[in-house]
Scaffold this motif. Structure first.
Motif, PDB file in Angstrom:
ATOM      1  N   LEU A 141       0.828  -1.206   0.000  1.00 17.22           N
ATOM      2  CA  LEU A 141       0.000   0.000   0.000  1.00 17.22           C
ATOM      3  C   LEU A 141       0.865   1.259   0.000  1.00 17.22           C
ATOM      4  O   LEU A 141       0.555   2.242  -0.678  1.00 17.22           O
ATOM      5  CB  LEU A 141      -0.949  -0.010   1.202  1.00 17.22           C
ATOM      6  CG  LEU A 141      -2.063  -1.060   1.133  1.00 17.22           C
ATOM      7  CD1 LEU A 141      -2.814  -1.131   2.464  1.00 17.22           C
ATOM      8  CD2 LEU A 141      -3.033  -0.760  -0.003  1.00 17.22           C
ATOM      9  N   ARG A 142       1.935   1.219   0.744  1.00 16.20           N
ATOM     10  CA  ARG A 142       2.839   2.375   0.733  1.00 16.20           C
ATOM     11  C   ARG A 142       3.498   2.535  -0.637  1.00 16.20           C
ATOM     12  O   ARG A 142       3.702   3.653  -1.110  1.00 16.20           O
ATOM     13  CB  ARG A 142       3.886   2.216   1.826  1.00 16.20           C
ATOM     14  CG  ARG A 142       3.315   2.454   3.229  1.00 16.20           C
ATOM     15  CD  ARG A 142       4.361   2.329   4.302  1.00 16.20           C
ATOM     16  NE  ARG A 142       3.824   2.734   5.596  1.00 16.20           N
ATOM     17  CZ  ARG A 142       4.047   2.092   6.739  1.00 16.20           C
ATOM     18  NH1 ARG A 142       4.799   0.999   6.750  1.00 16.20           N
ATOM     19  NH2 ARG A 142       3.520   2.523   7.868  1.00 16.20           N
ATOM     20  N   SER A 143       3.815   1.416  -1.271  1.00 17.65           N
ATOM     21  CA  SER A 143       4.501   1.493  -2.566  1.00 17.65           C
ATOM     22  C   SER A 143       3.609   2.086  -3.648  1.00 17.65           C
ATOM     23  O   SER A 143       4.109   2.695  -4.600  1.00 17.65           O
ATOM     24  CB  SER A 143       5.005   0.113  -2.991  1.00 17.65           C
ATOM     25  OG  SER A 143       3.957  -0.689  -3.492  1.00 17.65           O
ATOM     26  N   ILE A 144       2.278   1.917  -3.520  1.00 14.04           N
ATOM     27  CA  ILE A 144       1.360   2.518  -4.503  1.00 14.04           C
ATOM     28  C   ILE A 144       0.853   3.879  -4.021  1.00 14.04           C
ATOM     29  O   ILE A 144      -0.041   4.461  -4.618  1.00 14.04           O
ATOM     30  CB  ILE A 144       0.181   1.591  -4.833  1.00 14.04           C
ATOM     31  CG1 ILE A 144      -0.708   1.331  -3.613  1.00 14.04           C
ATOM     32  CG2 ILE A 144       0.682   0.277  -5.439  1.00 14.04           C
ATOM     33  CD1 ILE A 144      -2.000   0.583  -3.931  1.00 14.04           C
ATOM     34  N   GLN A 145       1.443   4.341  -2.902  1.00 13.56           N
ATOM     35  CA  GLN A 145       1.118   5.656  -2.323  1.00 13.56           C
ATOM     36  C   GLN A 145      -0.361   5.767  -1.954  1.00 13.56           C
ATOM     37  O   GLN A 145      -0.988   6.819  -2.136  1.00 13.56           O
ATOM     38  CB  GLN A 145       1.544   6.785  -3.281  1.00 13.56           C
ATOM     39  CG  GLN A 145       3.038   6.776  -3.570  1.00 13.56           C
ATOM     40  CD  GLN A 145       3.485   7.908  -4.482  1.00 13.56           C
ATOM     41  OE1 GLN A 145       2.786   8.274  -5.419  1.00 13.56           O
ATOM     42  NE2 GLN A 145       4.655   8.465  -4.205  1.00 13.56           N
ATOM     43  N   TYR A 146      -0.879   4.666  -1.410  1.00 11.19           N
ATOM     44  CA  TYR A 146      -2.275   4.665  -0.966  1.00 11.19           C
ATOM     45  C   TYR A 146      -2.416   5.525   0.279  1.00 11.19           C
ATOM     46  O   TYR A 146      -1.687   5.343   1.258  1.00 11.19           O
ATOM     47  CB  TYR A 146      -2.727   3.235  -0.679  1.00 11.19           C
ATOM     48  CG  TYR A 146      -4.155   3.156  -0.178  1.00 11.19           C
ATOM     49  CD1 TYR A 146      -5.215   3.361  -1.051  1.00 11.19           C
ATOM     50  CD2 TYR A 146      -4.444   2.891   1.163  1.00 11.19           C
ATOM     51  CE1 TYR A 146      -6.532   3.311  -0.613  1.00 11.19           C
ATOM     52  CE2 TYR A 146      -5.745   2.829   1.609  1.00 11.19           C
ATOM     53  CZ  TYR A 146      -6.786   3.045   0.720  1.00 11.19           C
ATOM     54  OH  TYR A 146      -8.093   2.995   1.176  1.00 11.19           O
ATOM     55  N   GLN A 147      -3.369   6.455   0.250  1.00  8.79           N
ATOM     56  CA  GLN A 147      -3.580   7.356   1.381  1.00  8.79           C
ATOM     57  C   GLN A 147      -5.029   7.347   1.849  1.00  8.79           C
ATOM     58  O   GLN A 147      -5.464   8.269   2.547  1.00  8.79           O
ATOM     59  CB  GLN A 147      -3.153   8.779   0.997  1.00  8.79           C
ATOM     60  CG  GLN A 147      -1.672   8.888   0.694  1.00  8.79           C
ATOM     61  CD  GLN A 147      -1.243  10.293   0.309  1.00  8.79           C
ATOM     62  OE1 GLN A 147      -2.069  11.186   0.144  1.00  8.79           O
ATOM     63  NE2 GLN A 147       0.054  10.500   0.175  1.00  8.79           N
ATOM     64  N   GLY A 148      -5.758   6.307   1.471  1.00  8.75           N
ATOM     65  CA  GLY A 148      -7.164   6.224   1.838  1.00  8.75           C
ATOM     66  C   GLY A 148      -7.385   5.517   3.165  1.00  8.75           C
ATOM     67  O   GLY A 148      -6.505   5.455   4.029  1.00  8.75           O
TER      68      GLY A 148
END
Length: 273
Positions: A235-242
Motif C-alpha cells: 500500500l505504501r509502494s502505490i502511495q495509498y492514502q485512503g
C-alpha cells in the motif's frame, strides 16, 4: 493511511461482517472515543438516515463519513445489477444513485459489492458483465457530480462470479468510458482469491480506492493468519492514502473488535494514539 470502522443499521444482516450495531449516535461516539478517523455505514436505504442529524453527529465526534454501502439493495430489497429483468435493473441502479446522492453530500463514496449480482439462468457471463459495466458507468458519472469516485468491490467466488480478483477488477475499470470508479480491495476476499495479496495490491495501483482491513477468517485484524507486513508495504509502494476500514465480524463482541482493530491499525501503520 486513515482508520475507519463499519456501522450496520440493517437488521437482515445481523451476524454479518460489520463491527458496530448500536445505532448511529452510540456507534459514532464510540468510534470517536477509540480514535478512529471515519465510519463506513451500511444502511437499509437513504430514507433511513437523516443527513442533518448524521452531519451533527459526525461534527460533534470529529469524524468523517468514509463511505456508504449499497448492500441492502440486495440483502433487504432483493435488487441486483445483473437481473434478467430490465425494470429490476433500473430499480437497482436508482437505488445505487440514491446512496451516491446521500454519501456525496458528505464528500463520501458509495460502494457496490453484493449488488453486482452474478451470471446465472437466462443471464450468461458476458451479458451479466455488460449489465454491471453499464451500472458502473451510470454510478461513476453520478458520483462525479460530488467530486468523489464510485467504489466497486470484487468478491470471492462464493458470493459472485462477476469479478473475483483485483486484476479482473482493473480490467473492468479500464474498459469503462468513465474514469471515476475505483476498487475496494477487501483483504478477506483477497485471501481466498489472490495468489499473493501484496502483489495484487500493486497490480491495482492507482485503481485502489478503499481497503477493508480484516483478517483471514473475517475476524478483526490480528485474530487470524493474515501477514500484514507485505500488505502495508504494498500500500505504501502505490502511495495509498485512503481508509483502512474494519469490515469484520464483531468478535468476540463489537466493542472488543473495534478496540482490537484500532490497536492493529496503529501497530501496522505506525500511527500514534
Amino acid at each position: 493511511m486513515k482508520s475507519c470502522i463499519t456501522i450496520s443499521l440493517v437488521e437482515e444482516s445481523r451476524g454479518g461482517p460489520f463491527v458496530l450495531w448500536d445505532g448511529l449516535d452510540k456507534s459514532i461516539a464510540f468510534a470517536a472515543e477509540l480514535g478512529y478517523d471515519a465510519v463506513e455505514i451500511f444502511a437499509p436505504g437513504p430514507e433511513s438516515i437523516d443527513a442533518d442529524d448524521l452531519g451533527r453527529m459526525l461534527d460533534s465526534a470529529g469524524l468523517q463519513l468514509a463511505a456508504l454501502g449499497t448492500g441492502a439493495g440486495w440483502v433487504k430489497h432483493r435488487l441486483q445489477l445483473a437481473d434478467a429483468d430490465a425494470g429490476k435493473r433500473e430499480q437497482a441502479k436508482a437505488f445505487v444513485r440514491s446512496i451516491i446522492d446521500l454519501a456525496g453530500g458528505f464528500g463520501a463514496a458509495a460502494i457496490i459489492g453484493s449488488m453486482q449480482g452474478r451470471s446465472e439462468g437466462a443471464v450468461d457471463k458476458q451479458t451479466a458483465l455488460a449489465y454491471l459495466c453499464e451500472a458502473l458507468e451510470d454510478g461513476g458519472d453520478a458520483a462525479a457530480k460530488y467530486g468523489v469516485p464510485l467504489i466497486y468491490e470484487p468478491l470471492n467466488r462464493y458470493e459472485t462470479n462477476q469479478c473475483c480478483t483485483v486484476a479482473d477488477g482493473v480490467q473492468i475499470l479500464e474498459s469503462l468510458s468513465t474514469d471515476n470508479v475505483r476498487l475496494l480491495c477487501d483483504l478477506f476476499h483477497m485471501n481466498i482469491e489472490e495468489e499473493d495479496i501484496a502483489a495484487a495490491l500493486i497490480t491495482g495501483g492507482q485503481w485502489v480506492g478503499h481497503i477493508h482491513f480484516v483478517d483471514s477468517n473475517r475476524r478483526p485484524v490480528g485474530c487470524g493468519h493474515m501477514q500484514y507486513g507485505p500488505i502495508i508495504d504494498a500500500l505504501r509502494s502505490i502511495q495509498y492514502q485512503g481508509y483502512l476500514c474494519a469490515e469484520a465480524f464483531p468478535w468476540p463482541d463489537p466493542h472488543e473488535a473495534a478496540r482490537q482493530t484500532i490497536r492493529a491499525f496503529r501497530y501496522w501503520t505506525g500511527r500514534p494514539e
